[in-house]
Enzyme design. Structure first.
Site, short mmCIF file in Angstrom:
data_model
loop_
_atom_site.label_atom_id
_atom_site.label_comp_id
_atom_site.label_asym_id
_atom_site.label_seq_id
_atom_site.Cartn_x
_atom_site.Cartn_y
_atom_site.Cartn_z
CG ASP A 409 6.91 -0.09 -15.05
OD1 ASP A 409 7.04 1.01 -14.51
OD2 ASP A 409 6.44 -1.09 -14.46
CD GLU A 412 9.98 6.74 -13.08
OE1 GLU A 412 8.84 6.51 -12.70
OE2 GLU A 412 10.80 5.85 -13.35
CG ASP A 482 4.49 1.60 -8.82
OD1 ASP A 482 3.84 1.37 -9.86
OD2 ASP A 482 5.70 1.34 -8.70
#
Length: 793
Positions: A409, A412, A482
Site C-alpha cells: 500500500d 506512489e 480507494d
C-alpha cells in the site's frame, strides 16, 4: 569565488533560453541529418542540432533516442531489462531518406526533418511521427529545477483507436484515448503506465519516468503527443504486432515476464478496512468455513501496529497475542494470509534510524491521518535501502509469522498535494523530478527479489496500489485504489481494468463494492448498497484477481445481506471456483506465452470498428464475453456481439448471430455472459478452496458452431519448479464439422501429476450445458491417460 550577481545573471540567461526554445517549439526548426554511422545494433545519426539513434532490438522492436545535447544518457533503463543482442537489418539511402529494413518491417527516416515512418514490408504505413514537431527537447524550470521537457508527436488517422496508458481510477471517460487527454503522473488516485496500443497494429512504450501527459486530441484529433516534464532525451520503443497479443508479447520480452501466482491467488480474497483483532480474523475464517462458502485468502489491513509508530513492523500484542498462531490457524483451514506493509516510517523507530544511518530515507513525507504526524518514505531507488527494508519486514512479519502475500500500500509515494516536494527530493539515483513515476516499480523490485531469495518455496504475490511499466515481472497485481462506493465508480472501473491490462500488466483488481462512502462505511443492509455490491461482485468474479475490500462488513456470510442477495453472491463465488481449471490454464498461458486474461475487445476483434468505443465489455480469456451491469436499478443492458463470431448466452444456451447489438436481460441475479462459438471450457467440481480437489474429473463444455482449441495447464500449484520445466500442458481441439474432440499428448511432467483423468463432455445446446451448475448427464465420458486420442461426439 563567485562574484555577486553571478547567480542572477545565469538565471536570466537560462530564462532567455527557455523563451527562445518556447518560440522554437511554436516555430520548430527541423533538425536535419548531417551524417550517420551504422553498427551491429542500429544507426546513429549526427544532426545539425543534436543526435538520434535507432536501435534494432529485434526485427519487430525498435528503440528511438533523440537529444539536443552532445551525447545520450548512459544510464540503464529501469523498465526495459532485456539485454538485446545484435540484429540483422539492411540500411539503404536515397535522396530524401534512409531506410532500415528488418525481416518484419521498414523504418524510414526523413533526412530533412528526422521524422520516422514505420511501414510493413509491402510499404503500407503502420504509423509515423509528425513531420514538423516529431521529437522536441525544450529547457524548462519546474519546482525551481533546471531541466528539459521532452515530447514525441505522432500522426493518427481517423479510423485509429488507442488503448492502454494504465489505470486511472476516477476517470469516467471513454475507453478509447483517440481524441482525449490523460494525466500520466502517478499520485494518489491516479496511475500511469506509458504503454499505448493501436488498432493499426503497433504499440509504443515511452521510457521516461517523470510526470507526463498524453494529448490525444492534437490537430483536430489527427495527431497525438506524449510530453514528459523532465529528461535529457526522447526515448521510446516501437512494437509491431500487428495483433494486440503479439504487441503485449513484445512488451514483456522487453520488460519481463509475469511470474505464476499460486493457485490460491485465483480464489476469493476476503478483506476489510479493517480487522482489529486476532479473534476477529478467526471469526471471519470460521464463518466462511462453517457456512461452506468458497474463500482462499483473508487480509490483514493497516494499523495492526497501533498505537506504535508506522514502520515499526509490530502487530500490537494486546490485539494480536500470537500472530504466528493466527496465520497457522488460517493455514489449517486452507486459507492464506495477506498483510499490508507500507514503505513509510515514523521518526524514532529502530527501523527509521537504521535506514537513516545508511542514507536510505527521502525527504518525502506522508501526512498521517491517524496520528497527525509526518512520516517518512524510504528511498526505494537505493539498492542498500531496498535490501534493508526487505530484511526488516522479513524478520519482523513476513517470514517470522508465515504470511503468504504482501499488500504493498501507499507506494506512489502519496504525499498529497505537495508534488513539488517529490520533484525536489533526492533519491540515490538523482532528483525526484526524473523518477516521479518509478517509486512503486523499484519498491516492488526489492521485495520481490528478497522474497525469491529468502522464501524460495512459496510464490510471491504483491497487491500494488500504483504500477508502472515493467512491474509485472515483480509479481505485482495492480489495484485501483480507494474508490468510492457508487455505481458511478463501478462504471469507471470496467474500462480502467481493461486498459490496465492492455498496458501489459496482466493482473488487476478493484475493491469489490468500493472502498469508502464519504470516508465511512455505507449501510450495506440498504437495498441500494446490496444492489451495488452484487453488481460489483459479479464483475469481480470475472477479473484476474477476485477481491472484496473496503469499509464496513461485507463478507459473504454477513447479516447485511438478505437471502436473495446471499444466493446471488454464492452463485458467482461458486462459478468462479468451478472455472479455476480454465482460469489457472490462462494464468499458465500468461507466464509461458505472455498472454492477457482480461482482454480489450481489440485483442480479438480489432478489425471490427464497432468495438472501438465500447467501455464496458471485454473478453475473459478466449471464451467469455463479459458485460457488467453498472447502472442502478437496471434489469437489462445493451450488448454488442462482435461480428467475426457467433455466440451463446451462457445462462440459457441460446445461440445468437454476431455483428449485432442486443438487449440483454439482466435481473439482479444475472450479469450477461456470452460464449464465443467454438469455445472449449474446462470446469471443475464445487469446491471451497482452490486446491481442495484435483482436476481428476473435468466437465468439458464445448460450444459448437466453429472450430476451437484450448491449452490446459497444470503444475504443483505453488513453488517455482515450473521455471525448471516442471509443469504439464495438453491441447484440446474441436473439429466442428466432424464433431470430433482431439486431446493431444501431455507434454512435460511434475511431481504428483495426474496420470489419468476423466472428461465429461457437454455439447451445449439450449438449456443442456447452460449456467454454472454441474451437468448431470454428459454427452460423452472418456478417460485420458496422457496419450493422444480423438473422440467422436
Amino acid at each position: 569565488m563567485i562574484k555577486k550577481g553571478t547567480k542572477e545573471i545565469r538565471y536570466k540567461i537560462w530564462l532567455l533560453c527557455v523563451v527562445l526554445f518556447v518560440i522554437a517549439g511554436i516555430y520548430p526548426a527541423k533538425a536535419k541529418i548531417k551524417s550517420y554511422k551504422k553498427d551491429n545494433y542500429g544507426v546513429t545519426f549526427i544532426l545539425d542540432k543534436g543526435l538520434m539513434n535507432i536501435k534494432v532490438c529485434r526485427d519487430d522492436i525498435i528503440e528511438v533516442k533523440y537529444t539536443i545535447l552532445n551525447s545520450f544518457q548512459n544510464k540503464p533503463s529501469l523498465v526495459v531489462n532485456n539485454k538485446w543482442k545484435t540484429s540483422v537489418f539492411q540500411l539503404i539511402e536515397n535522396k530524401t531518406q534512409l531506410i532500415i529494413t528488418t525481416s518484419k518491417l521498414k523504418v524510414l527516416v526523413n533526412k530533412a526533418t528526422n521524422a520516422i515512418t514505420y511501414t510493413d514490408l509491402k510499404g503500407k504505413e503502420i504509423t509515423s511521427e509528425d513531420k514538423d514537431n516529431n521529437k522536441t527537447i525544450t529547457p524548462a524550470i519546474i519546482a525551481g529545477i533546471n531541466t528539459y521537457n521532452v515530447s514525441t508527436r505522432f500522426n493518427s488517422p481517423a479510423n485509429e483507436a488507442l488503448y492502454g496508458l494504465g489505470c486511472h481510477p476516477t476517470d469516467s471517460l471513454s475507453i478509447n484515448y483517440k481524441g482525449r487527454n490523460q494525466d500520466m503522473a502517478i499520485k494518489y488516485m491516479t496511475g500511469a503506465i506509458p504503454v499505448l496500443l493501436s488498432t493499426k497494429g503497433y504499440g509504443l512504450l515511452w521510457d521516461n519516468y517523470s510526470a507526463s501527459n498524453f494529448y490525444g486530441a492534437e490537430a483536430n484529433n489527427t495527431k497525438f503527443k506524449y510530453v514528459s516534464e523532465s529528461g535529457k532525451q526522447v526515448d521510446y520503443y516501437f512494437f509491431y504486432g500487428p495483433g494486440f497479443d503479439q504487441i503485449i508479447n513484445l512488451y514483456r520480452i522487453a520488460t519481463g515476464k509475469a511470474p505464476m501466482y499460486a493457485k490460491w491467488a485465483f480464489g476469493l480474497f476476503q478483506s476489510q478496512d479493517r480487522y482489529m483483532t486476532q479473534d476477529e480474523v478467526f471469526s471471519v475464517k470460521d464463518n466462511y468455513r462453517k457456512n461452506h462458502i468458497p474463500v482462499d485468502v483473508i487480509v490483514q489491513d493497516w494499523y495492526y501496529w497501533d498505537p506504535f509508530p508506522i514502520g515499526v513492523h509490530v502487530m500490537n500484542p494486546a490485539r494480536y497475542p500470537d500472530p504466528k498462531k493466527m496465520v497457522d490457524e488460517l493455514h489449517k483451514a486452507n486459507i492464506h494470509g495477506m498483510i499490508s506493509i507500507w514503505p513509510v516510517f515514523g521518526k524514532g523507530t529502530k527501523n527509521f534510524d537504521a535506514l537513516k544511518k545508511i542514507g536510505g530515507l527521502t525527504s518525502i513525507t506522508w501526512d498521517n491521518v491517524v496520528t497527525h504526524t509526518f512520516d517518512t518514505y524510504y528511498d526505494a531507488h537505493n539498492p542498500k535501502a531496498r535490501e534493508l527494508y526487505w530484511d526488516q519486514a522479513r524478520d519482523s512479519l513476513i517470514k517470522r509469522f508465515g504470511w503468504d502475500a504482501w499488500w504493498v500500500d501507499q507506494c506512489e509515494p502519496d504525499n498529497g498535494t505537495l508534488l513539488d516536494e517529490r520533484r525536489k527530493a533526492d533519491f540515490s539515483v538523482g532528483k525526484g523530478i526524473d523518477y516521479f513515476n518509478t517509486y512503486s516499480l523499484e519498491h516492488s523490485k526489492g521485495i520481490y527479489q528478497g522474497w525469491r531469495r529468502d522464501i524460495p518455496g512459496k510464490r510471491a504475490f504483491f497487491l500494488i496500489r500504483q504500477s508502472f511499466a515493467g512491474e509485472q515481472r515483480n509479481a505485482a497485481t495492480l489495484w485501483s485504489s480507494d474508490i468510492f462506493c457508487s455505481f458511478g465508480a463501478l462504471k469507471s472501473q470496467v474500462p480502467q481494468g481493461i486498459n490496465a491490462c492492455a498496458s501489459g500488466i496482466p493482473y488487476w483488481t478493484s475493491d469489490i463494492g468500493g472502498y469508502q462512502y464519504y470516508w465511512k462505511a455505507p449501510d450495506w443492509s440498504k437495498p441500494e448498497f446490496r444492489e451495488l455490491f452484487t453488481r460489483w461482485f459479479q464483475f469481480g468474479a470475472f477479473c484476474p484477481v477476485f477481491r472484496i475490500h473496503g469499509k464496513g462488513e461485507r463478507a459473504l456470510f454477513s447479516n447485511n445481506w438478505d437471502v436473495a442477495t446471499k444466493a446471488t453472491l454464492l452463485k458467482y463465488d461458486k462459478l468462479r471456483y468451478r472455472l479455476l481449471p480454465y482460469i489457472y490454464s490462462l494464468a499458465g498461458k500468461t507466464t509461458q506465452e505472455n498472454y492477457t486474461m482480461m482482454r480489450s475487445l481489440a485483442f480479438d476483434f480489432g478489425d471490427d470498428a464497432n468495438i472501438y468505443n465500447i467501455p464496458d465489455q471485454y473478453m475473459f480469456g478466449p471464451a467469455f464475453l463479459v458485460n457488467p451491469v453498472t447502472g442502478q436499478g437496471k434489469t437489462s443492458r445493451k450488448v454488442y456481439l462482435p461480428k467475426s463470431a457467433n455466440w451463446y448466452d451462457f445462462w440459457t444456451g441460446q445461440q445468437i448471430k454476431g455483428g449485432q447489438t442486443i438487449d440483454a436481460t439482466a435481473p439482479i441475479s444475472t450479469m450477461p455472459l456470452y460464449i464465443r462459438a467454438g469455445s472449449i471450457i474446462p470446469m471443475g467440481p464445487d469446491i471451497e478452496y482452490a486446491t481442495q480437489k484435483t482436476n481428476k474429473i473435468i466437465e468439458l463444455r464445448i460450444y459448437p458452431g466453429a472450430n476451437g482449441q484450448f491449452k490446459f495447464y497444470e503444475d504443483e500449484n505453488d513453488n517455482y519448479n515450473y521455471e525448471k520445466g516442471q509443469y504439464t500442458t495438453f491441447t484440446l481441439t474441436w473439429n466442428d464439422k466432424q464433431h470430433i474432440l482431439t486431446v493431444s499428448d501431455t507434454k512435460g511432467h511434475f511431481p504428483g501429476m495426474l496420470k489419468q483423468r476423466t472428461f465429461n463432455v457437454i455439447i451445449v445446446n439450449g438449456s443442456h450445458g447452460s449456467s454454472g451448475d454441474i451437468v448431470n448427464k454428459a454427452d460423452k465420458t472418456f478417460n485420458y491417460t496422457g496419450k493422444t486420442l480423438s473422440v467422436k461426439i
